[in-house]
Design a protein around this motif. Structure first.
Motif, PDB file in Angstrom:
ATOM      1  N   GLY A  83      -1.625   0.545   8.856  1.00  0.00           N
ATOM      2  CA  GLY A  83      -2.233   1.610   8.067  1.00  0.00           C
ATOM      3  C   GLY A  83      -1.948   2.984   8.639  1.00  0.00           C
ATOM      4  N   ALA A 114       0.838  -1.205   0.000  1.00  0.00           N
ATOM      5  CA  ALA A 114       0.000   0.000   0.000  1.00  0.00           C
ATOM      6  C   ALA A 114       0.869   1.250   0.000  1.00  0.00           C
ATOM      7  CB  ALA A 114      -0.924  -0.004   1.220  1.00  0.00           C
ATOM      8  N   ASN A 115       1.910   1.241   0.810  1.00  0.00           N
ATOM      9  CA  ASN A 115       2.825   2.378   0.887  1.00  0.00           C
ATOM     10  C   ASN A 115       3.557   2.583  -0.441  1.00  0.00           C
ATOM     11  OD1 ASN A 115       4.219   4.452   2.507  1.00  0.00           O
ATOM     12  ND2 ASN A 115       6.021   3.171   2.212  1.00  0.00           N
ATOM     13  N   LYS A 124      -4.309   5.846  -4.447  1.00  0.00           N
ATOM     14  CA  LYS A 124      -4.992   6.009  -3.164  1.00  0.00           C
ATOM     15  C   LYS A 124      -5.501   4.634  -2.733  1.00  0.00           C
ATOM     16  CE  LYS A 124      -8.726   8.468  -0.762  1.00  0.00           C
ATOM     17  NZ  LYS A 124      -9.920   9.326  -0.912  1.00  0.00           N
ATOM     18  N   VAL A 183      -2.629   5.254   5.500  1.00  0.00           N
ATOM     19  CA  VAL A 183      -3.573   4.596   4.590  1.00  0.00           C
ATOM     20  C   VAL A 183      -4.770   4.095   5.393  1.00  0.00           C
ATOM     21  CG1 VAL A 183      -3.942   2.586   3.091  1.00  0.00           C
ATOM     22  CG2 VAL A 183      -1.842   3.934   2.873  1.00  0.00           C
ATOM     23  N   LYS A 222       1.153   4.029  -2.960  1.00  0.00           N
ATOM     24  CA  LYS A 222       0.836   5.412  -2.603  1.00  0.00           C
ATOM     25  C   LYS A 222       1.977   6.365  -2.964  1.00  0.00           C
ATOM     26  CE  LYS A 222       0.032   8.306   1.485  1.00  0.00           C
ATOM     27  NZ  LYS A 222      -0.025   8.313   2.972  1.00  0.00           N
TER      28      LYS A 222
END
Length: 446
Positions: A151, A120-121, A130, A156, A124
Motif C-alpha cells: 500500500g 488497487a493501483n 479511491k 493506497v 486508482k
C-alpha cells in the motif's frame, strides 16, 4: 510467454505449406501436431481433443482464397477457436456499489496479496478510484505487514486490526471505515489456503456471505498449469466467484491454465499479472492472447501502453528541439525511461508481430538499457546537451566512469547520431501526421 506452445503450433502449420487446398489428409496431420502441442502445454486431453475436432470441422473442404495459403487459413481458424476457448470477449470488472467491495481468494503463494496491490493501483490510476486495501490474512506471518508495504508503494491506505482474529469482523469494520472516509472501492485480501480444506473454505465463505462483494476474484498462479484449473473448480464450487486472475503469466511458457480455465469453471479471466512491478497488470483480452500465442504479436496492447506514457506537451517540446537540432542525451534518457515504464522488454518485444519468433533465442533482460544509461550519466551536462563536443579524451573518461569500453561509447554515439537524423526527417509531413494520429488515438477504446 507461451514460448513452447507458440513454437510447436508454428511447426504444425508448416505441414500445410505448399498445398492449394485443405484436405482430410493434410489437415489430420496438422491437427495431430496441434493436439500434441496443446497437451504439452498442459491442456486437458478432452479439451484438446474437442478443440481440434471443432477446428477440423471448420477447415475441411474450405477453398483457399487466391491471396491466402492453407497454413494461413488454418492459423485464422485456430486463432478464432482459441479466442472462444479463452472466453471470447474481454470481461470487465463490476464497479457498482457504494463502495464497490472486491473479495480476493486463492491458494497461498499464488501472488494474491501483491496482486491486490496491483489491482488497487490500476483502479486508482486508470479508473480514478479511491481504493482501500483490507488485511484479512490473519494466519500467514508478516502478511499484514506485506500489505502495508504494498500500500505504501502505491499510495493506497491499508486497513488492519492488530490482535483481531476474526476476518469477518475485520472486513465488515473496513467497509464501515470506507463509507465514513470517502473510499469508493474496498479490496479485501483474505488468507491464502495451503490446500482446499474444509475449515478454511468455510471461513472465506462466511466472509463472502457477510460482506456480499460485487466482485469475488480467484487468484491463481499460471505456472501451476492444470493444477491451477482443478483448484479453481474446487473454489468455484464453494464460492461461485465472478472471475479469475492469472498471476506470473510472464514466466509461463506452457499456457495450459490460460487456455482451459474458462471452459472448466465457466468464469472469465479478468486480469493477468505480467511482472513484479505494481504496474504489471493487464486486462485479459482473449483475442489478443490468441494472437500472441500464434506469434502474431499484440500491436493494440503495445500502442495502449505507449499511449499511457505519451505526454502531448512533452512531445511538442521534443518536436521543437528536434527541429532546432537541440535533441540531446538528456532527451534520449527521458525517452528510455518512458519505454521502461511500459513493461519488461521481453514482453514488449513479444507484442511486435514476428519479433518474438525472430528473437526467440535471444535473452532480453529488463536491464537492457543499463550500459546506455551508465554512459549518459557519466557525461557532463554540457556533453549531454551538445554531443558534438565529445572528443577522444572525453570518450575515454566517459568509458572509465561508466564501466564500459571506448567501442561501446562510440557505438552509442553512432546510434544516437543516426536516430537524430531519422527524427529530423520525421519532422516533415509523415512525422506530423504520426504525432496527430497518436494524439487522436488517446482515449480510444479497444
Amino acid at each position: 510467454m507461451f514460448d513452447n506452445l507458440s513454437d510447436k503450433l508454428d511447426k504444425a502449420f508448416h505441414i500445410l505449406k505448399g498445398h492449394g487446398k485443405i484436405t482430410d489428409v493434410n489437415v489430420a496431420d496438422t491437427l495431430k501436431e496441434v493436439r500434441r502441442a496443446l497437451l504439452d502445454a498442459d491442456v486437458n486431453f478432452k479439451i484438446a481433443k474437442d478443440f481440434t475436432t471443432r477446428v477440423r470441422d471448420k477447415a475441411i473442404g474450405e477453398n483457399v482464397l487466391t491471396t491466402l495459403q492453407p497454413g494461413q487459413l488454418m492459423v485464422k481458424i485456430v486463432k478464432d477457436e482459441l479466442t472462444e476457448l479463452m472466453g471470447g470477449d474481454a470481461a470487465g470488472i463490476n464497479l457498482s456499489g457504494t463502495p464497490t467491495v472486491i473479495l480476493m481468494s486463492g491458494l497461498q503463494g499464488s501472488g494474491k496479496t501483491t496482486f491486490s496491490g496491483k489491482l488497487a493501483n490500476y483502479l486508482k490510476t486508470k479508473k480514478n478510484k479511491k481504493p482501500l486495501l483490507v488485511a484479512c490474512d490473519i494466519y500467514r506471518p508478516a502478511a499484514i505487514n506485506q500489505l502495508h508495504v504494498v500500500g505504501g508503494q502505491i499510495g493506497v491506505e491499508v486497513y488492519s486490526e492488530e490482535g483481531n482474529r476474526n476476518p469477518v469482523e475485520i472486513a465488515q469494520n473496513a467497509i464501515k471505515h470506507a463509507k465514513a472516509n470517502g473510499f469508493n472501492v474496498v479490496i479485501v485480501d483474505t488468507a491464502g489456503r495451503l490446500a482446499v480444506d474444509e475449515e478454511m473454505m468455510n471461513e472465506i465463505a462466511n466472509v463472502h456471505k457477510a460482506i456480499e462483494p460485487q466482485e469475488t476474484l480467484f487468484v491463481v498462479d499460471a505456472m501451476t498449469g492444470q493444477d491451477a484449473v482443478n483448484t479453481a473448480k474446487a473454489f468455484n464450487d464453494r464460492l461461485d466467484f465472478d472471475g479469475v486472475i492469472l498471476t506470473k503469466l510472464d514466466g509461463d511458457t506452457r499456457g495450459g491454465a490460460a487456455i482451459t480455465i474458462k471452459s472448466v469453471v465457466n468464469k472469465p479471466i479478468k486480469f493477468v499479472g505480467t511482472g513484479e512491478k505494481m504496474e504489471a497488470i493487464d486486462v485479459f483480452y482473449p483475442a489478443r492472447m490468441a494472437e500472441r500465442i500464434l506469434g502474431m504479436g499484440d500491436v493494440v496492447s503495445l500502442v495502449e501502453r505507449a499511449q499511457e506514457q505519451y505526454d502531448e506537451e512533452e512531445a511538442r517540446k521534443l518536436q521543437k528541439k528536434i527541429a532546432k537540432n537541440e535533441f540531446g542525451f538528456d532527451d534520449f534518457l527521458s525517452q528510455i525511461q518512458q519505454v521502461k515504464k511500459m513493461g519488461n522488454m521481453k514482453d514488449l518485444v513479444g507484442m511486435i508481430p514476428g519479433a518474438g519468433k525472430a528473437l526467440k533465442d535471444v535473452e532480453i533482460e529488463d536491464d537492457a538499457f543499463k550500459h546506455i544509461e551508465a554512459i549518459i550519466h557519466s557525461m557532463t551536462p554540457a556533453e549531454r546537451s551538445k554531443p558534438a563536443v565529445l572528443d577522444a579524451k572525453r570518450k575515454t573518461r566517459i568509458a572509465k566512469g561508466s564501466g564500459t569500453s571506448i567501442q561501446q561509447v562510440n557505438q552509442l554515439l553512432k546510434q544516437f547520431d543516426q536516430m537524430s537524423k531519422m527524427m529530423k526527417m520525421m519532422q516533415g509531413g509523415a512525422g506530423k501526421n504520426l504525432m496527430r494520429m497518436m494524439g487522436g488515438m488517446k482515449g480510444m477504446k479497444p
